[in-house]
Design an enzyme around this catalytic site. Structure first.
Site, PDB file in Angstrom:
ATOM      1  N   HIS A 199       0.857  -1.193   0.000  1.00 43.13           N
ATOM      2  CA  HIS A 199       0.000   0.000   0.000  1.00 43.13           C
ATOM      3  C   HIS A 199       0.894   1.244   0.000  1.00 43.13           C
ATOM      4  O   HIS A 199       1.969   1.243   0.599  1.00 43.13           O
ATOM      5  CB  HIS A 199      -0.903  -0.020   1.243  1.00 43.13           C
ATOM      6  CG  HIS A 199      -1.963   1.033   1.201  1.00 43.13           C
ATOM      7  ND1 HIS A 199      -1.705   2.349   1.532  1.00 43.13           N
ATOM      8  CD2 HIS A 199      -3.269   0.978   0.858  1.00 43.13           C
ATOM      9  CE1 HIS A 199      -2.815   3.049   1.392  1.00 43.13           C
ATOM     10  NE2 HIS A 199      -3.786   2.239   0.980  1.00 43.13           N
ATOM     11  N   GLU A 258      -3.852   2.349  -7.297  1.00 42.84           N
ATOM     12  CA  GLU A 258      -4.236   3.425  -6.386  1.00 42.84           C
ATOM     13  C   GLU A 258      -3.316   4.624  -6.601  1.00 42.84           C
ATOM     14  O   GLU A 258      -2.213   4.671  -6.021  1.00 42.84           O
ATOM     15  CB  GLU A 258      -4.090   2.961  -4.934  1.00 42.84           C
ATOM     16  CG  GLU A 258      -5.012   1.817  -4.562  1.00 42.84           C
ATOM     17  CD  GLU A 258      -5.330   1.852  -3.076  1.00 42.84           C
ATOM     18  OE1 GLU A 258      -6.512   2.024  -2.752  1.00 42.84           O
ATOM     19  OE2 GLU A 258      -4.421   1.748  -2.253  1.00 42.84           O
TER      20      GLU A 258
HETATM   21  P1  PGA Z   1      -9.556   6.121   0.385  1.00 38.63           P
HETATM   22  O1  PGA Z   1      -8.352   5.111   0.743  1.00 38.63           O
HETATM   23  O2  PGA Z   1     -10.654   5.287  -0.208  1.00 38.63           O
HETATM   24  O3  PGA Z   1      -9.911   6.730   1.706  1.00 38.63           O
HETATM   25  O4  PGA Z   1      -9.012   7.100  -0.575  1.00 38.63           O
HETATM   26  C1  PGA Z   1      -7.953   4.142  -0.157  1.00 38.63           C
HETATM   27  C2  PGA Z   1      -6.819   3.362   0.420  1.00 38.63           C
HETATM   28  O5  PGA Z   1      -6.272   3.760   1.461  1.00 38.63           O
HETATM   29  O6  PGA Z   1      -6.439   2.335  -0.153  1.00 38.63           O
END
Ligand code: PGA
Length: 247
Positions: free
Chosen positions: A89, A168
């Site tokens: 992540h 992401e």
């Molecule tokens: P968020 O977080 O949906 O609050 O943007 C996504 C994540 O931390 O993977």
């Protein structure tokens, strides 16, 4: 770093009640990756749930045991019935020294333990502004997934994927989501890379500020198979809406 035991108990009683008759919830794969401190507690709740909910961890070590104070091994996660692990992540990459090399080791160990790795990739705001999103994501994939070979799309004997990749963009997490066209186009690049290099159709998730207002338009494209949801997953009503809108 959200939720104590008590918070998760009240979350799930409301969440399961909200979704128990939802055809979308029943036909989707839904999982929760709570902090390690409540993994066992949440696992026990999920076992009793009337809708199938998978248990995930927020990290996984690459060794099965040994002198590694503060780490959690695949065997420990298997012991709690963990189905999937989030790996690499951006918060781990940015603040806790996570590297592509470690992501690669963790991914291999998860695959060997029949735990689905959810490998996260995504470019920073600087890379995005420089028009480098595709190059950065491909380079992360290349070094995070080196030495990985998949025998099949699914973990043997189950209907769960043997690998998932989550795109992401770092600038979208906790902020404003990527535009649906941008998110879909990067997820398409990722899908093609995975197909070409692993020979498998690997599910690709989008993550970054997903909420009930944007999930439908993000999902309407061709290349997003699902979502990795942060903030919007902390409130039962909001998260149940995100799920039911994905139909
Ligand atoms: P968020 O977080 O949906 O609050 O943007 C996504 C994540 O931390 O993977």
């Amino acid at each position: 770093m959200n939720f104590k035991k008590e918070d998760s108990s009240s979350f799930f009683s409301e969440f399961i009640e909200l979704l128990k008759n939802s055809p979308t919830a029943i036909s989707s794969i839904i999982g929760f990756a709570p902090p390690f401190t409540i993994l066992d507690h949440v696992g026990e709740i999920l076992k009793l749930s009337s809708i199938k909910l998978l248990l995930g961890s927020q990290n996984i070590h690459w060794l099965n045991s040994g002198s590694h104070t503060g780490e959690i091994s695949p065997i420990m996660l298997q012991d709690l019935g963990v189905n999937f692990s989030i790996i690499g992540h951006s918060e781990r990459r940015e603040w806790y020294g996570e590297t592509d090399e470690k992501v690669s080791l963790r991914t291999i160990s998860a695959i060997n333990a029949n735990i689905t790795p959810v490998v996260c990739v995504g470019e920073s705001k600087i890379d995005y502004n420089a028009g480098q999103s595709k190059e950065i994501v491909l380079s992360q994939l290349k070094s995070s997934l080196n030495n990985i070979s998949l025998k099949s799309n699914f973990i043997s004997g189950s209907q769960y994927p043997s690998l998932i990749v989550a795109y992401e963009p770092v600038w979208a997490i906790g902020g404003i989501a990527a535009k649906p066209e941008e998110a879909n186009s990067l997820c398409k690049v990722i899908k093609e890379y995975l197909n070409d290099n692993l020979g498998q159709d690997v599910p690709v998730l989008y993550g970054g500020a997903v909420d009930p207002n944007n999930v439908q338009s993000l999902y309407a494209g061709d290349s997003i198979d699902g979502f990795l949801v942060g903030g919007a997953s902390l409130k039962p009503k909001i998260f149940s809406e995100v799920i039911t809108l994905c139909s």
